[in-house]
Design a protein around this motif. Structure first.
Motif, short mmCIF file in Angstrom:
data_model
loop_
_atom_site.label_atom_id
_atom_site.label_comp_id
_atom_site.label_asym_id
_atom_site.label_seq_id
_atom_site.Cartn_x
_atom_site.Cartn_y
_atom_site.Cartn_z
N GLN A 1 0.93 -1.03 -0.06
CA GLN A 1 -0.08 0.16 -0.04
C GLN A 1 0.93 1.20 -0.11
OE1 GLN A 1 -3.30 -0.03 -0.25
NE2 GLN A 1 -2.98 -2.16 -0.47
N ASP A 2 0.53 2.43 -0.50
CA ASP A 2 1.10 3.53 -0.48
C ASP A 2 2.21 3.72 -1.29
OD1 ASP A 2 -1.08 4.55 1.48
OD2 ASP A 2 0.40 3.77 3.05
N LYS A 3 2.31 3.01 -2.28
CA LYS A 3 3.56 2.88 -3.24
C LYS A 3 3.09 3.52 -4.57
CE LYS A 3 6.46 0.74 -1.02
NZ LYS A 3 8.12 1.33 -0.91
N HIS A 4 1.65 3.64 -4.87
CA HIS A 4 1.32 4.02 -6.09
C HIS A 4 0.52 5.59 -6.16
CE1 HIS A 4 2.23 0.19 -7.83
NE2 HIS A 4 1.91 -0.35 -6.82
N PRO A 5 0.63 6.20 -6.87
CA PRO A 5 0.08 7.33 -6.91
C PRO A 5 -1.39 7.32 -7.02
CG PRO A 5 1.05 7.40 -9.00
CD PRO A 5 1.40 6.42 -8.29
N ASP A 6 -2.32 8.43 -6.58
CA ASP A 6 -3.76 8.39 -6.74
C ASP A 6 -4.18 8.59 -8.39
OD1 ASP A 6 -6.51 8.51 -6.03
OD2 ASP A 6 -6.38 10.66 -6.00
N TYR A 7 -4.82 7.66 -8.59
CA TYR A 7 -5.35 7.29 -10.00
C TYR A 7 -6.74 7.39 -10.01
CZ TYR A 7 -4.86 5.17 -14.74
OH TYR A 7 -4.80 4.96 -15.95
N HIS A 8 -7.29 8.52 -10.63
CA HIS A 8 -8.68 8.69 -10.64
C HIS A 8 -9.34 9.26 -11.89
CE1 HIS A 8 -6.37 12.13 -9.61
NE2 HIS A 8 -7.38 12.83 -10.11
N PRO A 9 -10.42 9.26 -12.13
CA PRO A 9 -11.13 9.84 -13.24
C PRO A 9 -10.91 11.31 -13.32
CG PRO A 9 -12.74 8.69 -12.07
CD PRO A 9 -11.57 8.73 -11.17
#
Length: 87
Positions: free
Chosen positions: A3-11
């Motif tokens: 967890q907390d390794k990837h950036p926030d990916y959102h629409p």
């Protein structure tokens, strides 16, 4: 998966100002501005200068400017006899 390794990916809605075109996709881009999309949801909107809707390469309006001309340059460099071939 950690967890907390990837950036926030959102629409996110990207809006091309030059073409008046907008599209919804997923991205890590953020914005303080929002827009209500066709589905009734509100999404962050990122304004871009150019996209595939307005880029000359994708619209077929790309031009190459040949100020001197390739044939004229070849003839000047190698002589007119070279272009006719050797018999």
């Amino acid at each position: 998966m950690q967890q907390d390794k990837h950036p926030d990916y959102h629409p996110v809605v990207f809006r091309d100002r030059a073409a008046g075109y907008a599209f919804l996709t997923r991205s890590t881009a953020t914005s303080d501005q929002t827009i209500e999309w066709d589905d009734g949801e509100t999404y962050p909107v990122v304004d871009v200068e150019i996209s595939s809707e307005s880029h000359p390469f994708y619209t077929g309006k790309a031009r190459t400017v040949d100020t001197e001309g390739r044939i004229a340059r070849f003839e000047r460099r190698y002589g007119e006899g070279m272009r006719q071939g050797s018999d």
